[in-house]
Design a protein around this motif. Structure first.
Motif, PDB file in Angstrom:
ATOM      1  N   LEU A  14       0.785  -1.198   0.210  1.00  0.00           N
ATOM      2  CA  LEU A  14       0.104   0.034  -0.109  1.00  0.00           C
ATOM      3  C   LEU A  14       0.796   1.412   0.110  1.00  0.00           C
ATOM      4  CD1 LEU A  14      -2.793  -1.038   2.652  1.00  0.00           C
ATOM      5  CD2 LEU A  14      -3.292  -1.065  -0.034  1.00  0.00           C
ATOM      6  N   MET A  19      -2.166   2.189  -2.772  1.00  0.00           N
ATOM      7  CA  MET A  19      -3.238   2.936  -2.297  1.00  0.00           C
ATOM      8  C   MET A  19      -4.320   3.517  -3.136  1.00  0.00           C
ATOM      9  SD  MET A  19      -4.239   3.510   0.820  1.00  0.00           S
ATOM     10  CE  MET A  19      -2.932   3.505   2.011  1.00  0.00           C
ATOM     11  N   THR A  22      -6.066   0.756  -4.874  1.00  0.00           N
ATOM     12  CA  THR A  22      -7.070  -0.049  -4.202  1.00  0.00           C
ATOM     13  C   THR A  22      -8.353   0.860  -3.860  1.00  0.00           C
ATOM     14  OG1 THR A  22      -5.418  -0.945  -2.678  1.00  0.00           O
ATOM     15  CG2 THR A  22      -7.495  -0.480  -1.614  1.00  0.00           C
ATOM     16  N   LYS A  23      -8.173   2.146  -3.725  1.00  0.00           N
ATOM     17  CA  LYS A  23      -9.354   3.035  -3.840  1.00  0.00           C
ATOM     18  C   LYS A  23     -10.159   3.229  -4.962  1.00  0.00           C
ATOM     19  CE  LYS A  23      -7.375   6.039  -0.099  1.00  0.00           C
ATOM     20  NZ  LYS A  23      -6.949   7.532   0.263  1.00  0.00           N
ATOM     21  N   ALA A  26     -12.209  -0.211  -5.289  1.00  0.00           N
ATOM     22  CA  ALA A  26     -13.006  -0.129  -4.297  1.00  0.00           C
ATOM     23  C   ALA A  26     -14.340   0.641  -4.509  1.00  0.00           C
ATOM     24  CB  ALA A  26     -12.583   0.187  -2.848  1.00  0.00           C
ATOM     25  N   LYS A  41      -1.266   1.815   7.461  1.00  0.00           N
ATOM     26  CA  LYS A  41      -1.922   1.713   5.962  1.00  0.00           C
ATOM     27  C   LYS A  41      -3.130   1.031   5.893  1.00  0.00           C
ATOM     28  CE  LYS A  41       2.411   2.897   3.578  1.00  0.00           C
ATOM     29  NZ  LYS A  41       3.572   2.617   2.899  1.00  0.00           N
ATOM     30  N   ARG A  44      -6.558   2.737   6.996  1.00  0.00           N
ATOM     31  CA  ARG A  44      -6.938   3.662   6.037  1.00  0.00           C
ATOM     32  C   ARG A  44      -7.942   3.092   4.742  1.00  0.00           C
ATOM     33  NH1 ARG A  44      -1.823   6.553   4.000  1.00  0.00           N
ATOM     34  NH2 ARG A  44      -3.108   7.321   2.480  1.00  0.00           N
ATOM     35  N   VAL A  45      -7.750   2.001   4.728  1.00  0.00           N
ATOM     36  CA  VAL A  45      -8.607   1.149   3.737  1.00  0.00           C
ATOM     37  C   VAL A  45      -9.594   0.113   4.056  1.00  0.00           C
ATOM     38  CG1 VAL A  45      -6.818   1.260   1.990  1.00  0.00           C
ATOM     39  CG2 VAL A  45      -7.004  -0.770   3.255  1.00  0.00           C
ATOM     40  N   ARG A  46      -9.443  -0.397   5.722  1.00  0.00           N
ATOM     41  CA  ARG A  46     -10.296  -1.357   6.154  1.00  0.00           C
ATOM     42  C   ARG A  46     -11.916  -1.015   5.952  1.00  0.00           C
ATOM     43  NH1 ARG A  46      -6.221  -2.850  10.220  1.00  0.00           N
ATOM     44  NH2 ARG A  46      -5.718  -5.040   9.477  1.00  0.00           N
ATOM     45  N   TYR A  48     -13.387  -0.012   3.183  1.00  0.00           N
ATOM     46  CA  TYR A  48     -13.944  -0.114   2.071  1.00  0.00           C
ATOM     47  C   TYR A  48     -13.508  -1.411   1.043  1.00  0.00           C
ATOM     48  CZ  TYR A  48     -10.185   2.993   0.785  1.00  0.00           C
ATOM     49  OH  TYR A  48      -8.763   3.662   0.816  1.00  0.00           O
ATOM     50  N   VAL A  49     -12.525  -2.236   1.919  1.00  0.00           N
ATOM     51  CA  VAL A  49     -12.054  -3.321   1.078  1.00  0.00           C
ATOM     52  C   VAL A  49     -12.695  -4.493   2.090  1.00  0.00           C
ATOM     53  CG1 VAL A  49     -10.036  -2.255   0.276  1.00  0.00           C
ATOM     54  CG2 VAL A  49     -10.146  -3.804   2.459  1.00  0.00           C
ATOM     55  N   ALA A  52      -8.236  -6.925   4.741  1.00  0.00           N
ATOM     56  CA  ALA A  52      -6.872  -6.386   5.102  1.00  0.00           C
ATOM     57  C   ALA A  52      -6.312  -7.091   5.891  1.00  0.00           C
ATOM     58  CB  ALA A  52      -7.279  -4.990   5.459  1.00  0.00           C
TER      59      ALA A  52
END
Length: 224
Positions: A14, A19, A22-23, A26, A41, A44-46, A48-49, A52
């Protein structure tokens, strides 16, 4: 990840490229799982994925335990550490993932990745948004590099572009020039007029600087 048929995307690493990829995936409602060694990191994405995972060592066994082998496509976004990149890519390939794409930070790095069976992406030439478009089969169909700055790109006509005239595409606002209209899979029109209407199933071929093509494609994708 769903059991049975392989599906979804796996992102390993990431950094800025990983990153952004991923965004973008998603936001398009794609099924995404990510792996990184940095918990901050991952936080920051958990939201919308789907999954993780924090992994310090990217061994084949550790990767297998995450379920990333059930992904249809995995992108290894570890370019700066060549040894880790190569070993991780090889481990993912050996897990039976149908499509493995790896970030390369040099021509030589890319050559080795290709030899072990990966597709290669060079971040200085391809943005994460563009790669996501290709993976999602949304806007970008094909691209041909003319030199360091200019490219020819085919862009699929989506719902937002459908029914517009060539004039109404306002390509001049993006410093782009349309050079052909692909009418379905049957014909290529080079002597098109500004009043010609583009429709679903068509594609437009444009020429311009890579950054301008990417900017236009982002707008097309966001308006879908």
């Amino acid at each position: 990840m769903k059991e049975g048929k392989k599906s979804g995307f796996g992102i390993i690493g990431l950094g800025r490229f990983g990153m952004a990829l991923t965004k973008t995936l998603a936001e398009a409602d794609a099924e995404v799982m990510v792996i990184d060694e940095d918990e901050s990191k991952l936080r920051r994405v958990r939201n919308y994925v789907q999954d993780a995972f924090k992994l310090g060592k990217l061994t084949k066994e550790a990767l297998e335990d995450t379920g990333i082998g059930e992904c249809e496509t995995v992108v290894v976004c570890i370019g700066e550490r060549v040894d880790v990149s190569l070993l991780t890519t090889l481990n993912v390939i050996n897990l039976g993932v149908p499509r493995v794409i790896a970030k390369a930070d040099s021509i030589e790095h890319g050559i080795i990745l290709e030899r072990i069976g990966a597709e290669v992406v060079h971040p200085e030439m391809e943005t994460a948004t563009r790669l996501a478009a290709v993976l999602l089969e949304s806007a970008a169909l094909d691209m041909m590099n003319l030199n360091d700055d200019y490219v020819v790109s085919e862009i699929k006509v989506n719902n937002w572009l459908n029914g517009k005239s060539v004039r109404d595409l306002h390509l001049e606002k993006y410093a782009l020039k349309m050079i052909a209209l692909e009418r379905g899979s049957s014909s290529t029109i080079v002597n098109f007029s500004q009043e010609d209407i583009v429709a679903g199933g068509d594609a437009i071929a444009v020429i311009g600087k890579f950054s301008d093509v990417d900017r236009f494609e982002r707008k097309v994708m966001n308006r879908e």
